[in-house]
Each structure stands twice: as structure tokens, then as C-alpha cells.
Design a protein around this motif. Sequence first.
Motif, PDB file in Angstrom:
ATOM      1  N   GLY A 155     -36.922 -84.923   0.183  1.00  0.00           N
ATOM      2  CA  GLY A 155     -36.470 -84.278  -1.068  1.00  0.00           C
ATOM      3  C   GLY A 155     -36.896 -83.020  -1.307  1.00  0.00           C
ATOM      4  O   GLY A 155     -35.722 -82.278  -2.009  1.00  0.00           O
ATOM      5  N   GLY A 156     -37.673 -82.107  -0.095  1.00  0.00           N
ATOM      6  CA  GLY A 156     -38.415 -81.049  -0.584  1.00  0.00           C
ATOM      7  C   GLY A 156     -37.200 -80.140   0.198  1.00  0.00           C
ATOM      8  O   GLY A 156     -36.261 -80.847   1.064  1.00  0.00           O
ATOM      9  N   VAL A 157     -37.368 -78.754   0.557  1.00  0.00           N
ATOM     10  CA  VAL A 157     -36.928 -78.085   1.387  1.00  0.00           C
ATOM     11  C   VAL A 157     -37.084 -76.825   2.409  1.00  0.00           C
ATOM     12  O   VAL A 157     -37.983 -76.750   2.005  1.00  0.00           O
ATOM     13  CB  VAL A 157     -35.677 -77.355   0.427  1.00  0.00           C
ATOM     14  CG1 VAL A 157     -34.851 -75.324   1.494  1.00  0.00           C
ATOM     15  CG2 VAL A 157     -34.729 -77.524  -0.674  1.00  0.00           C
ATOM     16  N   LEU A 158     -36.909 -77.186   3.584  1.00  0.00           N
ATOM     17  CA  LEU A 158     -37.626 -76.105   4.553  1.00  0.00           C
ATOM     18  C   LEU A 158     -36.296 -74.915   4.266  1.00  0.00           C
ATOM     19  O   LEU A 158     -34.739 -74.792   4.677  1.00  0.00           O
ATOM     20  CB  LEU A 158     -37.425 -76.745   5.934  1.00  0.00           C
ATOM     21  CG  LEU A 158     -37.395 -75.674   6.985  1.00  0.00           C
ATOM     22  CD1 LEU A 158     -38.821 -74.880   6.765  1.00  0.00           C
ATOM     23  CD2 LEU A 158     -37.532 -77.179   8.294  1.00  0.00           C
ATOM     24  N   LEU A 159     -37.073 -73.696   4.499  1.00  0.00           N
ATOM     25  CA  LEU A 159     -36.039 -72.565   4.567  1.00  0.00           C
ATOM     26  C   LEU A 159     -36.618 -71.747   5.308  1.00  0.00           C
ATOM     27  O   LEU A 159     -38.193 -70.814   5.533  1.00  0.00           O
ATOM     28  CB  LEU A 159     -35.548 -71.607   2.984  1.00  0.00           C
ATOM     29  CG  LEU A 159     -35.357 -70.403   3.146  1.00  0.00           C
ATOM     30  CD1 LEU A 159     -33.990 -71.078   3.052  1.00  0.00           C
ATOM     31  CD2 LEU A 159     -36.008 -69.929   1.277  1.00  0.00           C
ATOM     32  N   ILE A 160     -36.074 -70.914   6.365  1.00  0.00           N
ATOM     33  CA  ILE A 160     -35.939 -70.581   7.670  1.00  0.00           C
ATOM     34  C   ILE A 160     -34.887 -68.871   7.778  1.00  0.00           C
ATOM     35  O   ILE A 160     -33.318 -69.492   7.676  1.00  0.00           O
ATOM     36  CB  ILE A 160     -35.610 -70.962   9.099  1.00  0.00           C
ATOM     37  CG1 ILE A 160     -37.001 -72.226   8.546  1.00  0.00           C
ATOM     38  CG2 ILE A 160     -35.997 -70.131   9.664  1.00  0.00           C
ATOM     39  CD1 ILE A 160     -36.419 -73.797  10.455  1.00  0.00           C
ATOM     40  N   THR A 161     -35.668 -67.667   7.155  1.00  0.00           N
ATOM     41  CA  THR A 161     -34.590 -66.494   7.620  1.00  0.00           C
ATOM     42  C   THR A 161     -35.299 -65.851   8.231  1.00  0.00           C
ATOM     43  O   THR A 161     -36.229 -65.249   8.715  1.00  0.00           O
ATOM     44  CB  THR A 161     -34.521 -66.039   6.449  1.00  0.00           C
ATOM     45  OG1 THR A 161     -34.065 -67.007   5.153  1.00  0.00           O
ATOM     46  CG2 THR A 161     -34.479 -64.436   6.398  1.00  0.00           C
ATOM     47  N   GLY A 162     -34.228 -65.283   9.328  1.00  0.00           N
ATOM     48  CA  GLY A 162     -34.808 -64.702  11.054  1.00  0.00           C
ATOM     49  C   GLY A 162     -33.962 -63.140  10.857  1.00  0.00           C
ATOM     50  O   GLY A 162     -32.976 -63.323  10.302  1.00  0.00           O
ATOM     51  N   HIS A 163     -33.905 -62.234  11.930  1.00  0.00           N
ATOM     52  CA  HIS A 163     -33.437 -61.432  12.321  1.00  0.00           C
ATOM     53  C   HIS A 163     -32.307 -61.861  12.912  1.00  0.00           C
ATOM     54  O   HIS A 163     -32.609 -62.581  14.290  1.00  0.00           O
ATOM     55  CB  HIS A 163     -34.885 -60.494  12.587  1.00  0.00           C
ATOM     56  CG  HIS A 163     -35.058 -60.088  11.834  1.00  0.00           C
ATOM     57  ND1 HIS A 163     -35.123 -58.800   9.976  1.00  0.00           N
ATOM     58  CD2 HIS A 163     -36.608 -59.373  12.216  1.00  0.00           C
ATOM     59  CE1 HIS A 163     -35.971 -58.799  10.209  1.00  0.00           C
ATOM     60  NE2 HIS A 163     -36.882 -58.118  11.110  1.00  0.00           N
ATOM     61  N   ALA A 164     -31.234 -61.431  13.169  1.00  0.00           N
ATOM     62  CA  ALA A 164     -29.939 -61.631  14.223  1.00  0.00           C
ATOM     63  C   ALA A 164     -29.991 -60.713  15.005  1.00  0.00           C
ATOM     64  O   ALA A 164     -28.995 -60.963  16.099  1.00  0.00           O
ATOM     65  CB  ALA A 164     -29.006 -62.125  12.976  1.00  0.00           C
ATOM     66  N   GLY A 165     -30.577 -59.357  15.072  1.00  0.00           N
ATOM     67  CA  GLY A 165     -30.657 -58.194  15.742  1.00  0.00           C
ATOM     68  C   GLY A 165     -31.710 -57.137  14.941  1.00  0.00           C
ATOM     69  O   GLY A 165     -32.596 -57.647  13.924  1.00  0.00           O
ATOM     70  N   PHE A 166     -31.352 -56.554  15.921  1.00  0.00           N
ATOM     71  CA  PHE A 166     -32.754 -55.212  15.363  1.00  0.00           C
ATOM     72  C   PHE A 166     -32.109 -54.043  14.049  1.00  0.00           C
ATOM     73  O   PHE A 166     -30.698 -53.909  14.106  1.00  0.00           O
ATOM     74  CB  PHE A 166     -32.704 -54.307  16.458  1.00  0.00           C
ATOM     75  CG  PHE A 166     -33.628 -54.635  17.658  1.00  0.00           C
ATOM     76  CD1 PHE A 166     -34.926 -54.539  17.449  1.00  0.00           C
ATOM     77  CD2 PHE A 166     -33.656 -55.528  18.863  1.00  0.00           C
ATOM     78  CE1 PHE A 166     -35.723 -54.732  18.027  1.00  0.00           C
ATOM     79  CE2 PHE A 166     -34.198 -56.259  19.747  1.00  0.00           C
ATOM     80  CZ  PHE A 166     -35.138 -55.818  19.410  1.00  0.00           C
ATOM     81  N   PRO A 167     -32.546 -53.833  13.450  1.00  0.00           N
ATOM     82  CA  PRO A 167     -32.174 -53.217  12.668  1.00  0.00           C
ATOM     83  C   PRO A 167     -31.069 -52.093  12.563  1.00  0.00           C
ATOM     84  O   PRO A 167     -31.256 -51.441  14.383  1.00  0.00           O
ATOM     85  CB  PRO A 167     -33.520 -52.869  11.792  1.00  0.00           C
ATOM     86  CG  PRO A 167     -34.488 -52.985  12.219  1.00  0.00           C
ATOM     87  CD  PRO A 167     -34.575 -53.973  13.231  1.00  0.00           C
ATOM     88  N   SER A 168     -30.775 -51.446  12.170  1.00  0.00           N
ATOM     89  CA  SER A 168     -29.433 -50.062  12.070  1.00  0.00           C
ATOM     90  C   SER A 168     -30.177 -48.854  12.660  1.00  0.00           C
ATOM     91  O   SER A 168     -29.545 -48.257  13.702  1.00  0.00           O
ATOM     92  CB  SER A 168     -28.341 -50.150  10.978  1.00  0.00           C
ATOM     93  OG  SER A 168     -29.542 -49.240  10.083  1.00  0.00           O
ATOM     94  N   TRP A 169     -31.802 -48.515  12.411  1.00  0.00           N
ATOM     95  CA  TRP A 169     -32.353 -47.110  12.483  1.00  0.00           C
ATOM     96  C   TRP A 169     -32.510 -46.851  14.132  1.00  0.00           C
ATOM     97  O   TRP A 169     -33.141 -46.335  14.694  1.00  0.00           O
ATOM     98  CB  TRP A 169     -33.086 -46.880  11.580  1.00  0.00           C
ATOM     99  CG  TRP A 169     -33.984 -47.664  11.289  1.00  0.00           C
ATOM    100  CD1 TRP A 169     -35.518 -47.966  12.543  1.00  0.00           C
ATOM    101  CD2 TRP A 169     -34.644 -48.611  10.538  1.00  0.00           C
ATOM    102  NE1 TRP A 169     -36.498 -48.528  11.667  1.00  0.00           N
ATOM    103  CE2 TRP A 169     -35.578 -49.036  10.308  1.00  0.00           C
ATOM    104  CE3 TRP A 169     -33.249 -49.799   9.538  1.00  0.00           C
ATOM    105  CZ2 TRP A 169     -35.955 -50.828   9.882  1.00  0.00           C
ATOM    106  CZ3 TRP A 169     -33.929 -49.855   8.350  1.00  0.00           C
ATOM    107  CH2 TRP A 169     -35.644 -50.946   8.828  1.00  0.00           C
ATOM    108  N   VAL A 170     -32.683 -48.862  14.240  1.00  0.00           N
ATOM    109  CA  VAL A 170     -33.353 -48.264  16.465  1.00  0.00           C
ATOM    110  C   VAL A 170     -32.657 -47.810  17.054  1.00  0.00           C
ATOM    111  O   VAL A 170     -31.439 -48.478  17.513  1.00  0.00           O
ATOM    112  CB  VAL A 170     -34.088 -50.315  16.152  1.00  0.00           C
ATOM    113  CG1 VAL A 170     -34.315 -50.289  17.655  1.00  0.00           C
ATOM    114  CG2 VAL A 170     -34.665 -50.612  15.311  1.00  0.00           C
ATOM    115  N   ALA A 171     -32.481 -47.435  17.776  1.00  0.00           N
ATOM    116  CA  ALA A 171     -32.069 -46.405  18.480  1.00  0.00           C
ATOM    117  C   ALA A 171     -32.179 -46.607  19.789  1.00  0.00           C
ATOM    118  O   ALA A 171     -30.802 -46.829  20.570  1.00  0.00           O
ATOM    119  CB  ALA A 171     -31.997 -44.657  18.451  1.00  0.00           C
TER     120      ALA A 171
END
Length: 214
Positions: A141-157
Motif C-alpha cells: 500500500g506504500g509509495v515509491l517516489l523518485i525524482t531525478g534530473h532530466a538534464g543539466f540546469p540552464s546556467w551550465v554553459a
Amino acid sequence: MTTKPDIPPGTTHGEFWDTFYSAEDRVWSGRPNAALVREVTGLTPGRALDLGCGEGADAIWLARQGWRVTAVDVSQVALDRGRGHAASEGVGDRIEWQPHDLSVSFPAGTFDLVSTYFLHSWLELPRERILRGAAGAVAPGGVLLITGHAGFPSWVADPDPDFHFPTPEEVLAGLDLAEGEWEVLVSEVHEEKMTDPEGKPATRVDNTVKVRRR
């Protein structure tokens, strides 16, 4: 994730992240991850496991909502900082702080919520194996929640072209969930608005997978 740092050969995960957190008095904003608030609000509080808790903002938010939290990180510096923040917020008695290098050890028990955010590293990390362990720690009945980056943030040149960010589909495939035992609630890519290190408006694209054990 930002530009790849110089890492001396033989550096352990604990050494790397202790150095990372020791560089500043506070690394993160102190606010919970937006995806956590969005996906957990409305769930009945129970026992929660926060994997890679960092300075503890998510664990503290969960505790405020009534959850009993086990907060895990490889960095003792981060854990000590999180413990201090929790005490100052009046929820220290609702959070247990445990040091684990998740490539080596994993917290015992089962939980009504297992969440992990941005489980990425410049060091070699058995991410799929760790996430399968996270799924195994989810109570019925419990929940697994996974959040990850899909790419580098906009400021990474100059992002590293060889660094791979798993898609939601790849995350689900890597979990190898038993057919019929899990319900997929969320599998999506989303954009988060934020500020860059100079305080200017920026964006980051993340993905979230949320599954419930039947």
C-alpha cells in the motif's frame, strides 16, 4: 548537477560529499523539493524513508506533515546539519538520521513512503540497484517516489556530453517491478523554475516516477 569537479583518484562517496557540504555553511535553500510537496500532499502520514536526504529539508517537511522519517545520507556533515535544522524547527524527535553509503549498506525495515531526489553522482554509483532496494523497502500500500534530473540546469554553459540522465521510462525499466504488484501513478518530465548561483531566474528539467505497491 553542475560542471564536473576535479576528483582525486580513490575518493570515496563519503569524502566527496563531506567536502561538498563543508564548502559552505548551507548548500541548499532549506525548502522541500517541489515534486515532494506536489506528490505527497494528501497521502496519509506513516513511516517515511528519505534516501540521500542532504541537509534535511525534505525530511523536515515530512515530519511537519506528521510523518516519522528515517533520513539517510552518505555525508556525516550533511546529516549533522540536518539534525541541527530539525531541532531548531521543533521536529527533531520525528526524524532518525542514519549514515549509509547506499552502494554498500541500506536502512532496515519497510516504509509507507520511500522517496529519493537527485540520486546522481560524479562518482560511480549503482543507481539502478539502489532504486530496486528502495522499491523493496516499500510496505504494501506504500509509495515509491523518485525524482531525478532530466538534464543539466540552464546556467551550465558547458555540460558534460557523456553524462546520461535516465528518462522516466528507463527508471521504471530499471526498477524491474513485479507485474501486477505495482501501480504506476506518475511517470513524467517537468520543468522547475529556480534561480541560478548568481540569483538570476533559471530553469531545470526533472523527471518524476511515482508507483504504489498494491
